[in-house]
Design a protein around this motif. Structure first.
Motif, PDB file in Angstrom:
ATOM      1  N   ASP A 194      19.985  19.778  21.682  1.00 21.11           N
ATOM      2  CA  ASP A 194      20.599  19.701  20.280  1.00 21.11           C
ATOM      3  C   ASP A 194      21.465  18.703  19.781  1.00 21.11           C
ATOM      4  OD1 ASP A 194      23.010  19.844  21.660  1.00 21.11           O
ATOM      5  OD2 ASP A 194      23.669  21.993  21.039  1.00 21.11           O
ATOM      6  N   ALA A 195      21.874  18.577  18.777  1.00 23.08           N
ATOM      7  CA  ALA A 195      22.688  17.427  18.130  1.00 23.08           C
ATOM      8  C   ALA A 195      23.924  17.019  18.957  1.00 23.08           C
ATOM      9  CB  ALA A 195      23.116  17.514  16.624  1.00 23.08           C
ATOM     10  N   GLN A 220      14.604  23.331  13.558  1.00 24.82           N
ATOM     11  CA  GLN A 220      15.712  22.794  12.777  1.00 24.82           C
ATOM     12  C   GLN A 220      16.732  22.143  13.790  1.00 24.82           C
ATOM     13  OE1 GLN A 220      15.746  21.786   9.607  1.00 24.82           O
ATOM     14  NE2 GLN A 220      17.512  20.881   9.900  1.00 24.82           N
ATOM     15  N   PRO A 221      16.905  22.800  15.087  1.00 23.15           N
ATOM     16  CA  PRO A 221      18.029  22.201  15.645  1.00 23.15           C
ATOM     17  C   PRO A 221      17.592  20.720  16.371  1.00 23.15           C
ATOM     18  CG  PRO A 221      17.738  24.604  16.409  1.00 23.15           C
ATOM     19  CD  PRO A 221      16.636  24.245  15.417  1.00 23.15           C
ATOM     20  N   ARG A 223      15.297  18.832  14.785  1.00 23.77           N
ATOM     21  CA  ARG A 223      15.375  17.840  13.469  1.00 23.77           C
ATOM     22  C   ARG A 223      17.104  17.370  13.504  1.00 23.77           C
ATOM     23  NH1 ARG A 223      11.156  21.214  11.988  1.00 23.77           N
ATOM     24  NH2 ARG A 223      12.393  22.703  10.961  1.00 23.77           N
ATOM     25  N   ASP A 224      17.834  18.266  13.810  1.00 23.94           N
ATOM     26  CA  ASP A 224      19.252  18.050  13.681  1.00 23.94           C
ATOM     27  C   ASP A 224      19.528  17.016  14.684  1.00 23.94           C
ATOM     28  OD1 ASP A 224      19.687  19.676  11.683  1.00 23.94           O
ATOM     29  OD2 ASP A 224      20.548  21.292  12.733  1.00 23.94           O
ATOM     30  N   ALA A 227      18.302  13.738  13.762  1.00 25.22           N
ATOM     31  CA  ALA A 227      19.177  13.043  12.764  1.00 25.22           C
ATOM     32  C   ALA A 227      20.683  12.366  13.357  1.00 25.22           C
ATOM     33  CB  ALA A 227      19.470  14.098  11.708  1.00 25.22           C
TER      34      ALA A 227
END
Length: 290
Positions: A194-195, A220-221, A223-224, A227
């Motif tokens: 994760d991020a 989405q995790p 993509r986080d 980012a």
């Protein structure tokens, strides 16, 4: 051949050439020459061919020696180590050959062969190695960790990059790297943390390579995490024939589909594709030392 099983079409070529930092050409349809030609046609001019067992690592070294566009990584996949020690086909990674138990001596012999291959000039990395708690039960964890530690030592001794396979084992992978001392260049293949973990990896200087699953709706995790990852530590890969990016999920993956994933990554990072491609190209060359 139905459209659902047919290879996806060639995407629009990248203007800035990049590398596929992790692929398995030996598991894909067609010849190496065909795969490299399709990739080059869309701006994917370099691939890292990754071995998962002794046979695949030998093949990677031979293929890299024969093709300037191919670099090799050699290793026992985390699921291969328990198979060697325990002889349990249920622990298999990509290859599912049934083997009788070989014990620690068999693992030592296999690691010695990886060590010898890692000394070859066309072999730029040791991997994919690490921990996989998705397919391997508790009885295989000790063999995985012993193999992982041995691969770290091999990579450091030969001055090669380390390519990490981490599935459902984030904390233990980071722990072993800290305990052993990670090589100067360490790549988390198919990054799956994760991020928060991306920030830990960034602080340690670990490269994070993103695959087609970053395009999946439920990712989405991931993509986080992308980012949060610094631009100078990001790589792109296919892990082909697995993890084909959307909208082609479920169809055969290959290095020529890198542009699809890279464009999705650029959108997540808020960068134009040329800027991200240039960064990824430089990062991959630095990570693998070519």
């Amino acid at each position: 051949m139905s459209s659902k099983s047919a290879p996806p079409p060639l995407p629009e070529p990248l203007r800035v050439p990049v590398a596929d930092s992790h692929t398995h050409l030996d598991m894909q349809e067609g010849t190496v020459e065909e795969a490299l030609a399709r990739a080059a046609a869309v701006g994917v001019t370099t691939v890292v061919q990754v071995g998962c067992d002794i046979e695949g690592s030998r093949w990677a070294a031979r293929t890299a020696a024969a093709h300037d566009a191919v670099h090799a990584a050699v290793a026992l996949h985390p699921n291969e180590a328990p198979r060697i020690v325990l002889g349990d086909p249920g622990n298999g990674g990509p290859r599912q050959t049934v083997r009788p138990p070989g014990g620690d001596a068999a693992l030592d012999a296999a690691l010695a062969e990886i060590d010898a291959l890692a000394a070859l000039p066309q072999v730029l990395a040791v991997g994919e190695t690490g921990l996989d708690y998705f397919r391997t039960g508790e009885d295989g964890v000790a063999a995985q960790e012993r193999s992982f530690r041995a691969h770290i030592e091999i990579a450091k001794r030969h001055g090669k990059a380390l390519v990490i396979h981490d599935r459902d084992a984030h904390a233990d992978v980071l722990r072993v790297l800290a305990e052993e001392g990670a090589p100067e260049r360490t790549v988390f293949h198919c990054y799956s943390g994760d991020a928060d973990m991306a920030k830990v990896c960034a602080e340690a200087g670990y490269y994070m390579s993103f695959a087609g699953n970053v395009t999946f709706k439920n990712a989405q995790p991931l993509r986080d995490a992308l980012a949060a990852a610094p631009r100078e530590l990001i790589l792109v890969e296919t892990d082909a024939p697995f993890l084909t990016p959307a909208p082609y999920r479920g169809r055969p993956n290959a290095p020529y589909l890198i542009p699809v994933t890279l464009r999705a990554m650029a959108a997540v990072k808020g960068l134009d594709e040329d800027t991200l491609a240039a960064a990824v190209a430089a990062n991959t060359a630095e990570a693998f030392g070519y």
